[in-house]
Design a protein around this motif. Sequence first.
Motif, mmCIF file in Angstrom:
data_model
loop_
_atom_site.group_PDB
_atom_site.id
_atom_site.type_symbol
_atom_site.label_atom_id
_atom_site.label_comp_id
_atom_site.label_asym_id
_atom_site.label_seq_id
_atom_site.Cartn_x
_atom_site.Cartn_y
_atom_site.Cartn_z
ATOM 1 N N ILE A 75 0.841 -1.204 0.000
ATOM 2 C CA ILE A 75 0.000 0.000 0.000
ATOM 3 C C ILE A 75 0.871 1.246 0.000
ATOM 4 O O ILE A 75 0.651 2.180 -0.787
ATOM 5 N N HIS A 76 1.885 1.265 0.859
ATOM 6 C CA HIS A 76 2.756 2.443 0.912
ATOM 7 C C HIS A 76 3.585 2.580 -0.361
ATOM 8 O O HIS A 76 3.708 3.685 -0.921
ATOM 9 N N ASP A 77 4.137 1.489 -0.848
ATOM 10 C CA ASP A 77 4.989 1.539 -2.039
ATOM 11 C C ASP A 77 4.236 2.065 -3.263
ATOM 12 O O ASP A 77 4.815 2.770 -4.097
ATOM 13 N N ASN A 78 2.958 1.720 -3.374
ATOM 14 C CA ASN A 78 2.214 2.041 -4.587
ATOM 15 C C ASN A 78 1.305 3.264 -4.476
ATOM 16 O O ASN A 78 0.823 3.756 -5.508
ATOM 17 N N LEU A 79 1.053 3.735 -3.248
ATOM 18 C CA LEU A 79 0.130 4.864 -3.070
ATOM 19 C C LEU A 79 0.810 6.048 -2.390
ATOM 20 O O LEU A 79 0.186 6.768 -1.622
ATOM 21 N N ARG A 80 2.061 6.279 -2.696
ATOM 22 C CA ARG A 80 2.811 7.354 -2.040
ATOM 23 C C ARG A 80 2.264 8.731 -2.387
ATOM 24 O O ARG A 80 2.474 9.687 -1.646
ATOM 25 N N PRO A 83 -2.073 11.163 0.438
ATOM 26 C CA PRO A 83 -1.726 11.425 1.846
ATOM 27 C C PRO A 83 -2.132 10.261 2.759
ATOM 28 O O PRO A 83 -3.174 9.629 2.568
ATOM 29 N N THR A 84 -1.302 9.996 3.739
ATOM 30 C CA THR A 84 -1.534 8.894 4.669
ATOM 31 C C THR A 84 -2.911 8.980 5.316
ATOM 32 O O THR A 84 -3.611 7.969 5.460
ATOM 33 N N GLU A 85 -3.319 10.191 5.694
ATOM 34 C CA GLU A 85 -4.604 10.365 6.373
ATOM 35 C C GLU A 85 -5.768 9.918 5.486
ATOM 36 O O GLU A 85 -6.722 9.294 5.965
ATOM 37 N N GLU A 86 -5.695 10.215 4.192
ATOM 38 C CA GLU A 86 -6.781 9.825 3.286
ATOM 39 C C GLU A 86 -6.811 8.323 3.074
ATOM 40 O O GLU A 86 -7.889 7.727 2.949
ATOM 41 N N ILE A 87 -5.652 7.712 3.037
ATOM 42 C CA ILE A 87 -5.605 6.259 2.869
ATOM 43 C C ILE A 87 -6.214 5.562 4.079
ATOM 44 O O ILE A 87 -6.989 4.612 3.950
ATOM 45 N N GLU A 88 -5.900 6.057 5.274
ATOM 46 C CA GLU A 88 -6.390 5.407 6.485
ATOM 47 C C GLU A 88 -7.889 5.584 6.664
ATOM 48 O O GLU A 88 -8.542 4.744 7.288
ATOM 49 N N VAL A 89 -8.439 6.645 6.095
ATOM 50 C CA VAL A 89 -9.896 6.830 6.131
ATOM 51 C C VAL A 89 -10.580 5.734 5.309
ATOM 52 O O VAL A 89 -11.658 5.253 5.664
ATOM 53 N N LEU A 90 -9.943 5.320 4.219
ATOM 54 C CA LEU A 90 -10.514 4.282 3.361
ATOM 55 C C LEU A 90 -10.593 2.938 4.059
ATOM 56 O O LEU A 90 -11.531 2.179 3.872
ATOM 57 N N GLY A 91 -9.586 2.625 4.862
ATOM 58 C CA GLY A 91 -9.459 1.287 5.422
ATOM 59 C C GLY A 91 -8.490 0.495 4.567
ATOM 60 O O GLY A 91 -8.331 0.744 3.369
ATOM 61 N N TRP A 92 -7.818 -0.472 5.176
ATOM 62 C CA TRP A 92 -6.727 -1.127 4.468
ATOM 63 C C TRP A 92 -7.198 -2.057 3.362
ATOM 64 O O TRP A 92 -6.481 -2.280 2.382
ATOM 65 N N PHE A 109 -1.021 6.190 -13.093
ATOM 66 C CA PHE A 109 -2.103 5.970 -12.126
ATOM 67 C C PHE A 109 -2.836 7.269 -11.823
ATOM 68 O O PHE A 109 -2.237 8.260 -11.402
ATOM 69 N N ASN A 110 -4.147 7.265 -12.062
ATOM 70 C CA ASN A 110 -4.991 8.434 -11.793
ATOM 71 C C ASN A 110 -5.503 8.322 -10.364
ATOM 72 O O ASN A 110 -6.592 7.817 -10.110
ATOM 73 N N SER A 111 -4.713 8.798 -9.426
ATOM 74 C CA SER A 111 -5.026 8.604 -8.008
ATOM 75 C C SER A 111 -6.312 9.314 -7.600
ATOM 76 O O SER A 111 -7.097 8.781 -6.805
ATOM 77 N N ALA A 112 -6.561 10.508 -8.151
ATOM 78 C CA ALA A 112 -7.755 11.271 -7.757
ATOM 79 C C ALA A 112 -9.029 10.527 -8.145
ATOM 80 O O ALA A 112 -9.974 10.421 -7.347
ATOM 81 N N THR A 113 -9.070 10.000 -9.362
ATOM 82 C CA THR A 113 -10.257 9.285 -9.842
ATOM 83 C C THR A 113 -10.507 8.022 -9.036
ATOM 84 O O THR A 113 -11.629 7.756 -8.587
ATOM 85 N N TRP A 114 -9.453 7.240 -8.827
ATOM 86 C CA TRP A 114 -9.630 5.979 -8.101
ATOM 87 C C TRP A 114 -9.895 6.213 -6.620
ATOM 88 O O TRP A 114 -10.649 5.458 -5.990
ATOM 89 N N LEU A 115 -9.321 7.252 -6.053
ATOM 90 C CA LEU A 115 -9.585 7.567 -4.653
ATOM 91 C C LEU A 115 -11.049 7.951 -4.466
ATOM 92 O O LEU A 115 -11.702 7.504 -3.505
ATOM 93 N N HIS A 116 -11.577 8.757 -5.387
ATOM 94 C CA HIS A 116 -12.989 9.146 -5.323
ATOM 95 C C HIS A 116 -13.883 7.910 -5.450
ATOM 96 O O HIS A 116 -14.869 7.763 -4.713
ATOM 97 N N ARG A 117 -13.526 7.023 -6.379
ATOM 98 C CA ARG A 117 -14.324 5.823 -6.583
ATOM 99 C C ARG A 117 -14.302 4.943 -5.332
ATOM 100 O O ARG A 117 -15.322 4.371 -4.937
ATOM 101 N N ALA A 118 -13.149 4.844 -4.705
ATOM 102 C CA ALA A 118 -13.018 4.024 -3.500
ATOM 103 C C ALA A 118 -13.887 4.559 -2.366
ATOM 104 O O ALA A 118 -14.447 3.790 -1.580
ATOM 105 N N LYS A 119 -13.996 5.875 -2.272
ATOM 106 C CA LYS A 119 -14.816 6.482 -1.221
ATOM 107 C C LYS A 119 -16.299 6.226 -1.454
ATOM 108 O O LYS A 119 -17.074 6.103 -0.510
ATOM 109 N N GLU A 120 -16.689 6.145 -2.738
ATOM 110 C CA GLU A 120 -18.109 5.975 -3.074
ATOM 111 C C GLU A 120 -18.563 4.521 -2.991
ATOM 112 O O GLU A 120 -19.725 4.252 -2.742
#
Length: 226
Positions: A75-80, A83-92, A109-120
Amino acid sequence: MDKARAQSVLARIDEILRWEQRLDQQKDQKFAELGKHLCEVRDQRYWRLGYKSFEDFLEAKFPDSRRKAYYLMSIHDNLRQIPTEEIEVLGWSKALELAKVARNQGRGFNSATWLHRAKECTKQELKEEVYKYLTGEDYEPYEMVYFKLYDSQLPVVEKALYVASRMAGTERSRGYCLELICADFLAGRAEESSPEDILLVLHRLVKLLPAGHLTRVREIEAGAKC
């Protein structure tokens, strides 16, 4: 090696692990920070303070399962870039799915798009979406099946799985190979099966064939229609 920094990171890892043990209901909330520190221990070789290797270090800190440690580091290697806080909100669990996509896409990697999708999404929805993105196939639920084999049985079973893997393609899992063996067995017992059973077996046999064989099957079908 910065010995002071190494001791600080190692102490923080111990602190997080103790915190998880005390607060089981909040376990894994600090997984991103833990993964970050584990990667630093690996990269800077902090494990040399008391351990013969990084593997020995992980075995001592994660006696139940080192796989979790590798997940956290992935997770850390690929999602640097997240921000750590946003990753921990998602759950591991969700973070691990995003890490699979990030590893596949690399710098694209489009982190913004996938992060939004993960939250939804729910965890299961995200898992299915990532699976389809990586494989091009719809996610199929599965369950683990356990049974005992004696040493005397293993050579026959392993040989059958090997032959099936050669037929179905080496990229197929052992589960698919076992299904191919069973489907082939059932296809030879038509007198004990209904027409629906036979149709299902044939459908699964064809689906398990390698891509080249499937192309040939379609060509035969097309020729039969002409």
